[in-house]
Design a protein around this motif. Structure first.
Motif, PDB file in Angstrom:
ATOM      1  N   GLY A 117      30.873  32.851  63.234  1.00 46.26           N
ATOM      2  CA  GLY A 117      31.914  33.485  62.439  1.00 46.26           C
ATOM      3  C   GLY A 117      31.473  33.797  61.024  1.00 46.26           C
ATOM      4  O   GLY A 117      32.263  33.708  60.089  1.00 46.26           O
ATOM      5  N   LEU A 118      30.196  34.168  60.855  1.00 43.64           N
ATOM      6  CA  LEU A 118      29.705  34.498  59.523  1.00 43.64           C
ATOM      7  C   LEU A 118      30.354  35.786  59.029  1.00 43.64           C
ATOM      8  O   LEU A 118      30.497  36.744  59.790  1.00 43.64           O
ATOM      9  N   PRO A 119      30.746  35.843  57.759  1.00 49.48           N
ATOM     10  CA  PRO A 119      31.210  37.125  57.214  1.00 49.48           C
ATOM     11  C   PRO A 119      30.090  38.149  57.228  1.00 49.48           C
ATOM     12  O   PRO A 119      28.906  37.801  57.332  1.00 49.48           O
ATOM     13  N   THR A 120      30.433  39.403  57.103  1.00 54.91           N
ATOM     14  CA  THR A 120      29.470  40.491  57.288  1.00 54.91           C
ATOM     15  C   THR A 120      28.243  40.339  56.404  1.00 54.91           C
ATOM     16  O   THR A 120      27.110  40.567  56.850  1.00 54.91           O
ATOM     17  N   LEU A 121      28.429  39.976  55.137  1.00 54.80           N
ATOM     18  CA  LEU A 121      27.297  39.835  54.225  1.00 54.80           C
ATOM     19  C   LEU A 121      26.266  38.865  54.779  1.00 54.80           C
ATOM     20  O   LEU A 121      25.066  39.173  54.832  1.00 54.80           O
ATOM     21  N   PHE A 122      26.707  37.693  55.216  1.00 50.86           N
ATOM     22  CA  PHE A 122      25.763  36.674  55.671  1.00 50.86           C
ATOM     23  C   PHE A 122      25.264  36.963  57.084  1.00 50.86           C
ATOM     24  O   PHE A 122      24.172  36.521  57.457  1.00 50.86           O
ATOM     25  N   ARG A 123      26.049  37.699  57.856  1.00 51.33           N
ATOM     26  CA  ARG A 123      25.528  38.155  59.148  1.00 51.33           C
ATOM     27  C   ARG A 123      24.379  39.132  58.936  1.00 51.33           C
ATOM     28  O   ARG A 123      23.364  39.080  59.631  1.00 51.33           O
ATOM     29  N   LYS A 124      24.511  40.019  57.954  1.00 57.29           N
ATOM     30  CA  LYS A 124      23.416  40.925  57.612  1.00 57.29           C
ATOM     31  C   LYS A 124      22.181  40.146  57.172  1.00 57.29           C
ATOM     32  O   LYS A 124      21.048  40.471  57.563  1.00 57.29           O
ATOM     33  N   ALA A 125      22.401  39.117  56.348  1.00 55.52           N
ATOM     34  CA  ALA A 125      21.269  38.320  55.865  1.00 55.52           C
ATOM     35  C   ALA A 125      20.575  37.610  57.025  1.00 55.52           C
ATOM     36  O   ALA A 125      19.339  37.573  57.101  1.00 55.52           O
ATOM     37  N   ALA A 126      21.367  37.041  57.937  1.00 49.57           N
ATOM     38  CA  ALA A 126      20.781  36.356  59.087  1.00 49.57           C
ATOM     39  C   ALA A 126      19.985  37.329  59.955  1.00 49.57           C
ATOM     40  O   ALA A 126      18.876  37.009  60.421  1.00 49.57           O
ATOM     41  N   GLU A 127      20.532  38.513  60.173  1.00 47.15           N
ATOM     42  CA  GLU A 127      19.811  39.511  60.969  1.00 47.15           C
ATOM     43  C   GLU A 127      18.503  39.909  60.292  1.00 47.15           C
ATOM     44  O   GLU A 127      17.478  40.105  60.954  1.00 47.15           O
ATOM     45  N   ALA A 128      18.535  40.013  58.960  1.00 47.14           N
ATOM     46  CA  ALA A 128      17.317  40.366  58.231  1.00 47.14           C
ATOM     47  C   ALA A 128      16.241  39.296  58.400  1.00 47.14           C
ATOM     48  O   ALA A 128      15.065  39.600  58.583  1.00 47.14           O
ATOM     49  N   VAL A 129      16.661  38.033  58.351  1.00 47.98           N
ATOM     50  CA  VAL A 129      15.699  36.938  58.532  1.00 47.98           C
ATOM     51  C   VAL A 129      15.133  36.948  59.945  1.00 47.98           C
ATOM     52  O   VAL A 129      13.911  36.874  60.153  1.00 47.98           O
ATOM     53  N   LEU A 130      16.000  37.044  60.930  1.00 41.86           N
ATOM     54  CA  LEU A 130      15.565  36.976  62.317  1.00 41.86           C
ATOM     55  C   LEU A 130      14.688  38.173  62.691  1.00 41.86           C
ATOM     56  O   LEU A 130      13.797  38.067  63.551  1.00 41.86           O
ATOM     57  N   ASN A 131      14.924  39.300  62.037  1.00 48.96           N
ATOM     58  CA  ASN A 131      14.105  40.498  62.313  1.00 48.96           C
ATOM     59  C   ASN A 131      12.796  40.506  61.525  1.00 48.96           C
ATOM     60  O   ASN A 131      11.937  41.365  61.764  1.00 48.96           O
ATOM     61  N   ALA A 132      12.643  39.547  60.610  1.00 50.43           N
ATOM     62  CA  ALA A 132      11.448  39.512  59.780  1.00 50.43           C
ATOM     63  C   ALA A 132      10.256  38.897  60.491  1.00 50.43           C
ATOM     64  O   ALA A 132       9.136  38.883  59.969  1.00 50.43           O
ATOM     65  N   GLY A 133      10.484  38.345  61.700  1.00 55.02           N
ATOM     66  CA  GLY A 133       9.368  37.762  62.451  1.00 55.02           C
ATOM     67  C   GLY A 133       9.025  36.365  61.949  1.00 55.02           C
ATOM     68  O   GLY A 133       9.892  35.500  61.835  1.00 55.02           O
TER      69      GLY A 133
END
Length: 358
Positions: free
Chosen positions: A339-355
């Motif tokens: 249930g992360l708000p959009t801002l932190f969901r974006k941050a999590a996706e950025a981390v996970l996509n960073a390899g």
């Protein structure tokens, strides 16, 4: 107001033409009752109107379905855990609405036996319900004559009467004009018909005046310039803030914290950050001492009153170390359920996509 417009204004021709069009072309929405089939479920009207505040119909649909399946009435919602409701709301934005949703449901159960009051005056006393929402509920759910004015209605009415005063100064004029064409009966259908007209035919750009059921009475159409209405005062540029989010990972889990009960994104699960606010940049001070590595990515997000550019620092947390404060280790495999708000969901996706992270 031109004399011909005054005639339509007084005769009710606008309302009749619009209601006739609505009977044939009303949008099918999960919270609506079709025209001519009685009043809508008050809980559904209330819930949808809160969700639709500053949010599109397309964005709300799936959230409305989830909420009504999980919490089908005021009693169920009032008994829900705050964290569960906030998590279900995640991604819809404007999170104060979710907090007021719970407060309102609990007041309705405690003081009104689980039933919404039917008058605008009583509805206005409930948490999260302002003049527009109170009028919409009174008209749509209870059949009361109420003057319902949202952004779509503002656009339609400002064009009908060629209101040249810019928003927001013109709001009293627009409301008075809307009052003048709102019928004494079927005001709920009329309000929804006005919303549909503004969402479709009378769109912001390139309105389809040839298809409009009230074009015969529209000053903006007569003048040939509907797109200039409603006039608006230029908005000031939003301030730009900067901040940092911190990704703490251990054994397939990431550390999440719960934000304060007051302030932006209050009560939501989130990544730790560096105390950025709407007024101040973050201080770049990590939440705990660690071997932090700044990723070559950042996340941008626009809030109501400011824009934020967030960079991200990551670290690996030792298995034998104490937890890094108050929070929870959340499995990466089910991060979508946090249930992360959009801002932190974006941050999590950025981390996970960073390899490779840590």
């Amino acid at each position: 107001m031109p004399a011909v417009q005054q005639a339509f204004y007084k005769s009710g021709d606008i309302a009749q033409a619009l209601l006739t069009h609505y009977n044939a072309h009303a949008r099918t929405l999960p919270w609506r009752t079709p025209p001519g089939q009685g009043f809508a479920n008050p809980y559904h009207v209330w819930l949808s109107e809160i969700m639709l505040q500053q949010t599109t119909v397309a964005a709300v649909g799936s959230y409305f379905q989830k909420f009504t399946q999980t919490w089908p009435d005021f009693e169920a919602l009032a008994a829900a855990q705050d964290a569960d409701v906030m998590a279900a709301w995640a991604g819809l934005g404007y999170y104060a609405r979710a907090r007021n949703l719970l407060k309102c449901a609990r007041v309705v159960v405690a003081e009104y036996a689980g039933r919404l009051p039917q008058t605008e005056a009583a509805l206005l006393k409930l948490p999260g319900i302002g003049p527009y929402t109170a009028a919409a509920i009174a008209a749509i759910a209870f059949g009361q004559r109420a003057v319902v004015v949202d952004a779509n209605v503002e656009r339609v009415v400002s064009r009908l009467f060629a209101v040249s005063t810019p928003l927001p100064q013109s709001k009293p004029l627009i409301r008075a004009a809307t009052d003048g064409i709102t019928p004494d009966t079927h005001s709920g259908d009329f309000a929804q018909a006005m919303m549909d007209l503004g969402a479709g035919i009378c769109s912001v750009r390139a309105p389809s005046c040839l298809l409009c059921p009230v074009a015969f009475a529209c000053d903006a159409t007569r003048l040939g310039n509907p797109e200039v209405y409603p006039a608006k005062t230029p908005k000031a540029a939003k301030p730009q803030r900067t901040g940092r989010a911190y990704w703490i990972e251990r054994d397939g889990h990431v550390w999440l914290v719960r934000r304060d009960d007051k302030g932006l994104l209050a009560g939501m699960r989130a990544l730790p950050d560096d105390q950025w606010t709407a007024r101040l940049d973050g201080d770049a001070i990590p939440p705990v001492p660690a071997n932090w590595q700044k990723l070559p990515v950042n996340v941008s997000h626009v809030f109501t009153h400011f824009s934020l550019l967030l960079d991200i620092a990551v670290t690996s947390w030792p298995m034998d170390a104490d937890d890094p404060g108050d929070g929870v280790w959340w499995p990466l495999k089910s991060l979508d359920k946090a249930g992360l708000p959009t801002l932190f969901r974006k941050a999590a996706e950025a981390v996970l996509n960073a390899g490779e992270r840590v």
